[in-house]
Design an enzyme around this catalytic site. Structure first.
Site, PDB file in Angstrom:
ATOM      1  N   GLN A  23      -4.879  -3.818  -2.157  1.00  0.00           N
ATOM      2  CA  GLN A  23      -4.354  -2.869  -3.135  1.00  0.00           C
ATOM      3  C   GLN A  23      -4.171  -3.482  -4.523  1.00  0.00           C
ATOM      4  O   GLN A  23      -4.022  -2.754  -5.504  1.00  0.00           O
ATOM      5  CB  GLN A  23      -3.005  -2.321  -2.652  1.00  0.00           C
ATOM      6  CG  GLN A  23      -3.061  -1.553  -1.355  1.00  0.00           C
ATOM      7  CD  GLN A  23      -3.656  -0.168  -1.502  1.00  0.00           C
ATOM      8  OE1 GLN A  23      -3.751   0.372  -2.601  1.00  0.00           O
ATOM      9  NE2 GLN A  23      -4.050   0.425  -0.393  1.00  0.00           N
ATOM     10  N   CYS A  39      -2.991   5.134   7.225  1.00  0.00           N
ATOM     11  CA  CYS A  39      -3.187   4.515   8.539  1.00  0.00           C
ATOM     12  C   CYS A  39      -2.187   5.025   9.567  1.00  0.00           C
ATOM     13  O   CYS A  39      -2.427   4.958  10.762  1.00  0.00           O
ATOM     14  CB  CYS A  39      -3.067   2.994   8.423  1.00  0.00           C
ATOM     15  SG  CYS A  39      -4.226   2.283   7.248  1.00  0.00           S
ATOM     16  N   ASN A  44       0.799  -1.218   0.000  1.00  0.00           N
ATOM     17  CA  ASN A  44       0.000   0.000   0.000  1.00  0.00           C
ATOM     18  C   ASN A  44       0.835   1.273   0.000  1.00  0.00           C
ATOM     19  O   ASN A  44       0.360   2.339  -0.397  1.00  0.00           O
ATOM     20  CB  ASN A  44      -0.943   0.019   1.212  1.00  0.00           C
ATOM     21  CG  ASN A  44      -0.204  -0.032   2.530  1.00  0.00           C
ATOM     22  OD1 ASN A  44       0.595  -0.941   2.768  1.00  0.00           O
ATOM     23  ND2 ASN A  44      -0.451   0.928   3.411  1.00  0.00           N
ATOM     24  N   HIS A  73     -13.675   0.035  -0.539  1.00  0.00           N
ATOM     25  CA  HIS A  73     -13.323   1.429  -0.838  1.00  0.00           C
ATOM     26  C   HIS A  73     -11.980   1.583  -1.536  1.00  0.00           C
ATOM     27  O   HIS A  73     -11.577   2.693  -1.895  1.00  0.00           O
ATOM     28  CB  HIS A  73     -13.391   2.298   0.422  1.00  0.00           C
ATOM     29  CG  HIS A  73     -12.241   2.187   1.366  1.00  0.00           C
ATOM     30  ND1 HIS A  73     -11.229   3.122   1.414  1.00  0.00           N
ATOM     31  CD2 HIS A  73     -11.946   1.274   2.309  1.00  0.00           C
ATOM     32  CE1 HIS A  73     -10.363   2.794   2.351  1.00  0.00           C
ATOM     33  NE2 HIS A  73     -10.780   1.673   2.910  1.00  0.00           N
TER      34      HIS A  73
END
Length: 367
Positions: A178, A315, A150, A198
């Protein structure tokens, strides 16, 4: 605002939005209720399940369980598999550049007696294969690895890792968040696959865990057992509908669009001033992670406030810590602080990308 943070989240597809609207505005029945409206809601959930299955693992023998997101799916896959493995297989193997939902879960298992092995990566971000061969043995319960990183976009050799895990009877857990819909996903060597809506132009708040037949993880959430008796909680027909449509749309994406954007982006943020982080070949081209010596990323983001891009994974933003991924590939804290991540995809226009990156480049150079 130019949006270039597709790794954090993708824009919601208009088709997914339209599929959700009736279930947000007109219908409100619980899909687990036995009356007519409940059955109607349940039918919507099952259509969505079939759509996600068809896009994720067509023809494969397995089941799809909806979750609150990929974090729950990964936690369930890892902790639930370890719970079922028994004392004969105390080892859990993962990679240093995994998402925190994987790394934190395996560390939590260490407190419960798991023997955790975190495999190193090279400067290219790819797993050390010799270390993997040495670590993955008959005592291994599971191997957890991310398809596409990611933060730096590197594609791990999931097919090779899966075959290695299968050869010793270990379960292969793949975080495909991803990579799904972007690079080849070797479903045939995976036992559990975690995905998120999402990250594929669907709504936030829903993900899924695909489970190969016979490798079902132990239950973590107790209650009504709404998802196949293994996962409890009332499902949202709206979120499921949006997820299903976004999954179905993946097959319509044109890979050449991202390749064109990648070439345009590299022409602006180019060597030698901008250094690419991670392998130049084994990567998803919708993720551009680069650094410039001496770059003040906080100042850059302030000066380019009309452009949405990242200084690291979403994150970890605001934590004050440098990226564990960039440290794992050998960067110093100073170098890691000089890095930015640009993410683009389906709805990015080439001209807006180039204009935004030119603005970033000028600001980075103090021009």
């Amino acid at each position: 605002m130019t949006y270039l943070d597709y790794q954090a989240t993708t824009p919601l597809a208009p088709e997914a939005f339209e599929a959700m609207v009736p279930w947000l505005r007109d219908h409100h029945a619980n899909p687990h209720s036995p009356h007519r409206e409940g059955r109607r809601a349940k039918a919507t959930v099952e259509v969505a399940r079939d759509q996600v299955l068809a896009a994720l693992a067509p023809g494969a023998e397995g089941r799809l369980f909806f979750t609150s997101g990929a974090t729950e799916a990964a936690n369930w896959a890892i902790a639930g598999t370890f719970e079922r493995s028994g004392a004969a297989r105390p080892k859990v193997v993962t990679i240093a550049t995994e998402h925190s939902c994987v790394l934190d879960t395996v560390q939590a298992l260490a407190a419960r007696g798991a023997e955790v092995v975190v495999l190193p990566v090279g400067a290219d971000g790819l797993v050390d294969r010799d270390a993997a061969v040495a670590a993955i043995d008959e005592r291994t319960a599971l191997v957890a690895a991310m398809l596409v990183n990611n933060e730096i976009g590197v594609v791990q050799p999931i097919a090779w890792l899966g075959e290695l895990a299968r050869s010793v009877g270990a379960v292969m857990v793949c975080d495909a968040v991803q990579g799904w819909g972007r690079v080849a996903l070797p479903v045939s060597v995976c036992d559990l696959i975690a995905v998120s809506a999402h990250k594929i132009y669907g709504p936030k708040g829903i993900g899924a865990l695909w489970v190969h037949a016979g490798t079902e993880p132990a239950t973590l959430l107790y209650g009504g057992g709404q998802e196949g008796g293994l996962r409890s909680g009332t499902l949202s027909p709206a979120l499921c509908a949006g997820f299903g449509v976004s999954a179905a749309l993946l097959t319509q994406d044109d890979p050449s669009h991202v390749e064109t954007l990648w070439d345009a982006a590299r022409a602006v943020l180019s060597a030698p001033d901008w250094v690419l982080n991670g392998d130049a070949g084994a990567r998803w081209h919708g993720n551009l992670n680069v650094r410039m010596d001496g770059l003040d990323v906080a100042r850059l983001m302030s000066e380019c406030r009309d452009i949405a891009f990242s200084a690291g994974s979403a994150c970890a933003s605001g934590s004050g810590r440098t990226s564990h991924v960039l440290r794992a590939i050998g960067l110093s804290d100073a170098q890691a602080k000089n890095a930015i991540r640009i993410g683009f995809g389906r709805y990015t226009r080439q001209e807006e990308l180039v204009a935004a990156l030119q603005a970033i480049d000028r600001a980075a150079r103090g021009q």
